[in-house]
Design an enzyme around this catalytic site. Structure first.
Site, short mmCIF file in Angstrom:
data_model
loop_
_atom_site.label_atom_id
_atom_site.label_comp_id
_atom_site.label_asym_id
_atom_site.label_seq_id
_atom_site.Cartn_x
_atom_site.Cartn_y
_atom_site.Cartn_z
N ARG A 1 -8.50 26.81 31.82
CA ARG A 1 -8.35 26.40 33.22
C ARG A 1 -9.11 25.10 33.51
O ARG A 1 -8.71 24.34 34.39
CB ARG A 1 -8.84 27.51 34.14
CG ARG A 1 -7.78 28.60 34.32
CD ARG A 1 -8.27 29.69 35.23
NE ARG A 1 -7.17 30.53 35.67
CZ ARG A 1 -7.34 31.72 36.24
NH1 ARG A 1 -8.55 32.20 36.43
NH2 ARG A 1 -6.29 32.42 36.62
N LYS B 1 -1.15 48.24 33.81
CA LYS B 1 -0.60 49.04 34.91
C LYS B 1 0.84 48.67 35.26
O LYS B 1 1.14 47.52 35.53
CB LYS B 1 -1.44 48.79 36.16
CG LYS B 1 -2.78 49.46 36.13
CD LYS B 1 -3.37 49.29 37.49
CE LYS B 1 -4.67 50.01 37.70
NZ LYS B 1 -5.28 49.49 38.93
N GLY C 1 -3.68 34.57 33.00
CA GLY C 1 -4.66 35.65 32.87
C GLY C 1 -4.87 36.14 31.44
O GLY C 1 -5.19 35.36 30.54
N GLY D 1 -1.63 36.27 38.45
CA GLY D 1 -1.12 36.83 39.70
C GLY D 1 -0.22 35.85 40.43
O GLY D 1 0.83 36.22 40.97
C1 3PG Z 1 -7.47 34.84 38.84
O1 3PG Z 1 -8.18 34.76 37.85
O2 3PG Z 1 -6.64 35.74 39.01
C2 3PG Z 1 -7.60 33.75 39.89
O3 3PG Z 1 -8.66 32.90 39.60
C3 3PG Z 1 -7.75 34.37 41.25
O4 3PG Z 1 -8.87 35.18 41.26
P1 3PG Z 1 -8.88 36.53 42.12
O5 3PG Z 1 -7.82 37.41 41.50
O6 3PG Z 1 -10.25 37.07 42.00
O7 3PG Z 1 -8.50 36.14 43.51
#
Ligand code: 3PG
Ligand code: MG
Length: 404
Positions: free
Chosen positions: A37, A202, A360, A384
């Site tokens: 990132r 999940k 992620g 997400g």
């Molecule tokens: C992540 O890693 O999913 C993003 O940086 C957003 O973080 P968060 O899910 O804690 O909002």
């Protein structure tokens, strides 16, 4: 309206530009284990430095409780960022206090400061819009313009993502532009065969995306902890494996819908079953419909897809033109349960088409398994965020930049 881009901000020489990055990197014992990132943020930062802007970077790290917590300091990030930019990065030890103010005042043209973790301030993530507006106003004092480039957080309605963009002239950075180009390629006439590979623990996290993607894809491959809810929906016993009982009926619905649409939902035919969770567990390969048939009986737990399934999945991936992958196939952090994820990653790196690793855990997995970023069509910085985009949701952090 379309996305406002950097050019819309005009000449930035000598201007103070606040840049919202997502520098939320995984840390272990204070060390960054995947700097993807940070690297993905460099094009925008370099463009601003080059333009002679005074660059004020803001980011969150982890989920601290709305107050300072040394464990979540951006200190290691500042250091890595400085190495990658090849110049000093001043870390302010607060976000909107006197240290931040001092750091910003001290900037010359082309200099860079990083303010401490946004989430050390409870108003950043407050559900109350007026809290967020107040916090955004404190941040806005430090800038003449705002660049939003934290793609990983555009699905969050948070002060630094949403309200701040309304309080200053604002535009998207280059990372957000790149990520959107990729997501458009996945949603607007994707080249076929189009295969989506879903894993992770999940099913409940993936329901909306399965729903949205079923009519668009040719094949859906299912691995990871969520596969056991699918096996249970087919009437198989899954031992002590992860299972979301309350999702079994929904999953049955998806299986029926896939049949109707002529979409193949491909499930593993064999599973690596372990005696317990851990690197020292005993493990054997069992047919997916006989997980309890091993010597571990009903206490056996599936921790990876088996070799036959890994080979079948790899074959389907290799034969496709567009692939989106989100979620590891097994517990890749433990070598005995990494083979499924490795097979998927290898196949994805070899396709004659467009292969996207969706953020992620999957991004961390491919790097932990030794792959280089340029072996894939794209590695997204947003888990997400990219899932919610593919679900067809409206993302507040994009809408506020003019995206529709
Ligand atoms: C992540 O890693 O999913 C993003 O940086 C957003 O973080 P968060 O899910 O804690 O909002
Ligand atoms: Mg997250």
């Amino acid at each position: 309206m379309t996305l406002r881009t950097l050019e819309s901000l005009g000449d930035l020489k000598g201007k103070r530009v606040i840049v919202r990055c997502d520098l939320n990197v995984p840390l272990k014992d204070g060390q960054i284990t995947d700097d993807g990132r940070i690297r993905a943020s460099l094009p925008t930062l370099n463009a601003l430095i080059h333009a002679g802007a005074r660059v004020v970077i803001i980011s969150h790290l982890g989920r601290p409780d709305g107050e300072p917590d040394a464990k979540y300091s951006l200190e290691p990030v500042a250091q890595r960022l400085s190495e990658l930019l090849g110049k000093a990065v001043v870390l302010a030890h607060d976000t909107v206090g006197s240290a931040a103010e001092e750091a910003v005042v001290g900037l010359g043209d082309g200099d860079v400061a990083l303010l401490e973790n946004l989430r050390f301030n409870a108003h950043e993530t407050s559900k109350d819009a007026s809290d967020r507006e107040q916090f955004a106003a404190k941040l806005a004092r430090f800038g003449d313009a705002f660049v939003s480039d934290g793609f990983g957080v555009v699905h969050r309605k948070q002060a630094s993502v949403y309200e701040l963009a309304q309080q200053l002239p604002s535009a998207a950075g280059l990372l957000i532009e790149t990520e959107l180009d990729v997501l458009e390629r996945l949603t607007v006439n994707p080249e076929q065969p189009y295969v989506v590979v879903l894993g992770g623990s999940k099913v409940s996290d993936k329901l909306a995306v399965i729903d949205a993607l079923l009519p668009k894809v040719n094949t859906l491959l299912i691995g990871g902890g969520m596969l056991f809810t699918f096996l249970a929906a087919l009437g198989h016993k899954v031992g002590a494996s992860l299972l979301e009982e309350d999702q079994i009926d929904t999953v049955k619905g998806y299986l029926a819908k896939a049949d109707e649409l002529g979409v193949q939902i491909m499930l593993p035919t064999d599973i690596v079953v372990a005696s317990k969770f851990g690197a020292d567990a005993e493990h054997v390969v069992a047919p997916a419909d006989a997980i309890e048939g091993t010597s571990f009986g009903a206490s056996g737990l599936g921790l990876d897809i088996g070799p036959e399934s890994a080979a079948r999945f790899a074959e389907v991936i290799r034969a496709s033109k567009t692939v989106f992958w989100n979620g590891p196939m097994g517990v890749f952090e433990i070598p005995a349960f990494a083979a499924g994820t490795l097979a998927v990653a290898t196949a994805l790196s070899e396709i004659h088409g467009f292969g996207v690793v969706g953020g992620g855990d999957s991004a961390a997995a491919v790097r932990a398994l030794g792959f280089k970023d340029d072996q894939f069509g794209h590695i997204s910085t947003g888990g997400g965020a990219s899932l919610e985009f593919l679900e067809g949701k409206r993302l507040p952090g994009l809408e506020v930049l003019g995206w529709q």
